[in-house]
Write an enzyme that holds these catalytic residues in place. Sequence first.
Site, short mmCIF file in Angstrom:
data_model
loop_
_atom_site.label_atom_id
_atom_site.label_comp_id
_atom_site.label_asym_id
_atom_site.label_seq_id
_atom_site.Cartn_x
_atom_site.Cartn_y
_atom_site.Cartn_z
N CYS A 306 12.96 -0.62 -1.63
CA CYS A 306 14.17 0.03 -2.16
C CYS A 306 14.44 1.35 -1.44
CB CYS A 306 14.04 0.26 -3.66
SG CYS A 306 12.45 0.90 -4.19
N ARG A 336 2.05 -4.30 3.43
CA ARG A 336 1.03 -3.45 2.83
C ARG A 336 -0.31 -3.76 3.43
NH1 ARG A 336 2.85 -2.61 -3.42
NH2 ARG A 336 4.90 -2.09 -2.66
N GLU A 338 -4.00 -4.04 3.28
CA GLU A 338 -5.01 -4.13 2.24
C GLU A 338 -6.32 -4.34 2.97
OE1 GLU A 338 -4.17 -4.72 -1.23
OE2 GLU A 338 -2.08 -5.36 -1.12
N ARG A 347 -2.10 -12.22 -2.30
CA ARG A 347 -2.29 -10.86 -1.84
C ARG A 347 -2.10 -10.91 -0.34
NH1 ARG A 347 -5.17 -7.20 -4.92
NH2 ARG A 347 -5.29 -5.20 -3.88
N GLU A 355 14.33 -7.59 -4.00
CA GLU A 355 14.32 -6.24 -4.55
C GLU A 355 15.68 -5.96 -5.16
OE1 GLU A 355 11.79 -4.16 -4.78
OE2 GLU A 355 12.72 -2.20 -5.13
N ASP A 421 5.39 -4.06 -15.93
CA ASP A 421 4.90 -5.12 -15.05
C ASP A 421 5.04 -6.47 -15.74
OD1 ASP A 421 4.16 -3.64 -12.90
OD2 ASP A 421 1.99 -3.88 -13.17
N GLU A 440 -0.02 -9.91 -11.35
CA GLU A 440 1.29 -9.25 -11.45
C GLU A 440 2.26 -9.98 -10.53
OE1 GLU A 440 1.62 -5.25 -9.83
OE2 GLU A 440 3.80 -5.54 -9.92
N ASN A 443 7.87 -6.34 -11.23
CA ASN A 443 7.96 -5.18 -12.10
C ASN A 443 9.41 -4.73 -12.20
OD1 ASN A 443 8.59 -3.74 -9.74
ND2 ASN A 443 6.50 -3.02 -9.47
N CYS A 469 14.75 0.03 -10.20
CA CYS A 469 14.53 -1.06 -9.25
C CYS A 469 13.60 -2.09 -9.87
CB CYS A 469 13.97 -0.57 -7.91
SG CYS A 469 12.22 -0.24 -7.93
N ARG A 476 4.06 -14.85 -5.11
CA ARG A 476 3.27 -14.83 -6.34
C ARG A 476 3.88 -15.69 -7.44
NH1 ARG A 476 0.39 -9.08 -7.34
NH2 ARG A 476 -0.87 -9.12 -5.46
N1 SER Z 1 9.84 -1.06 -5.20
C1 SER Z 1 9.02 -1.48 -6.28
C2 SER Z 1 7.58 -1.52 -5.87
O1 SER Z 1 7.24 -1.16 -4.76
C3 SER Z 1 9.49 -2.81 -6.81
O2 SER Z 1 9.46 -3.82 -5.85
O3 SER Z 1 6.75 -1.90 -6.64
ZN ZN Z 2 11.78 -0.55 -5.70
#
Ligand code: SER
Ligand code: ZN
Length: 533
Positions: A306, A336, A338, A347, A355, A421, A440, A443, A469, A476
């Site tokens: 976002c 990300r 990890e 994951r 989004e 969540d 999860e 969210n 957002c 997932r």
């Molecule tokens: N931007 C939020 C997050 O990083 C929702 O996707 O969790």
């Molecule tokens: Zn977001």
Amino acid sequence: MRFTGIIEIVFNKTISEDVKKEIEGLIEYLNRDYLKRGARDPREAAHINSYTFKDSGIVLEIETGSKVRIDEATLRVKNVLSTSLGSKYRIGVRGVNLHNPIITLDNKISISLKIPLIKSIASDGDHTIIELVELDESDLKKPLFLRLLRLIEDKEQRARWGGKSEHWVLIKRSGKKTVEASMGDPNDVLERIGWMKRMSVGQWLYTPPLTHMLNTLKRLFIDEVVKPLGFEEATFPKMYPLEVGLKTGHLKGVINSMIFASLPRSYDISEFEEFIDLMYVLNEAPPEELQRHLRPSSYFLCFAQCEPFYWFFENEILDDSSLPIKWYDQSGPSYRWESGGIHGIERLIEFHRIEVVWLGRPDDVIKIRNELLERYEYFMDKVLDIEWRMAWVTPWFYEQSGALQGLKESTIEIDKPGTIDFEAWLPYRGDRDDSKNWIEVGNISIHGTKFTEPFRIKHNRGETLWTGCSGFGSERWFIVLLAQKGLNIDNWPKKYIEYIKAIPFPRSIDTITYPRTKDGKELLAKIINLLKQ
Ligand code: SER
Ligand code: ZN
């Protein structure tokens, strides 16, 4: 957090015994009243412990808590003296200095000595003692000083909270559903039948059949949740300049899990000649050599997805005719890093997400969040018929920005900034009563002014603007669907089958060498058979 220091105030003339008497009265007033204002607990306010007069000045020893901090207290002392003595005795204040400012914390923190204004750092037992350089009046008002205090406050809070900062409070859960868990871990099946192949850690290629199934689920979510609420599709970039991450807070909060991008040092290919020659001969591309031809990283890859939304409205002034703004983006992956615990596509380092973002006045932002919540519930219960629960958790926008400002423990204040969540049960992992068997999947948050402030997003009549957002983690949701519904199509949600059927099912790859195992090939044939019905 306690502050001590020595305030030196220099007047423009020598002071008489009368003036000294007057000052004594003012100090009494400061200690009793003015230095206590703004703090319920007097220990969190400020106190002048002692003072001595000089020929044309005064030196005061001051001690403060964190509600009336030493910077504020020093300015209050100066203002009271200069106003009262100015009007009555025509004495002016020539200068104010804060000598030997010391911040004492009740816990151990480490902080970089490279930071301007810090003179020394010591720790005695459980305390941290930070000595600052001498400060004058303008230093006390500088953003640099205020940001340093904010940093120290944040560090102190984090040290105090330790592992406690993660909170999770159940809001609601679905009824128990009958699940069809015989297939075990869907990841294993998908990999064995060759519908997906791992390129590197946390990064996969999804072949047409799997892409078809994933996209179907995304389309269903968009048609059932996002579009009916009036959100419109936008296309966001997926690589962002560092300044954006400084404003969202990501660089301060999660720099250890971000992936960065660099531009080449030169556009002139001849500058790469050495490296190219090396690859010719070694038949290898040594990353260290490559690095020498790259500029320092100036981008980070999409993390929250976002970020571009807030950037787009930076410095813009909006009026009611365009508010609220409701968009969504599904144009590319998020990244990300990890360091382990990676398994299957639950994951990932490169993952896909829808989004959903919105911007408006607080009431509207809350209302949109509530509408989304309702649609999500409908989607999970009626469309997919999965077993789910939702919880009030540590807001991602605090966690990801490293700032704990505003974070409260375990209290649900549903119309204040916060994150909910959505989680779903993965039966193949084990019992539904054990939290580690839940995942999860998405969210939904309202951020308050967390982003409208740093990006200076304004309303034409000065009204407060908030953002919200919501992230729908495609892989997932898909794993949950398979994990709860199994491979027997009779058990799949009706709507999902309808959507799957609307477009011809793509062909699976079945070559001499792929899928890898005989057992995988047989399973693939079985699944294709099941799907054909
Ligand atoms: N931007 C939020 C997050 O990083 C929702 O996707 O969790
Ligand atoms: Zn977001």
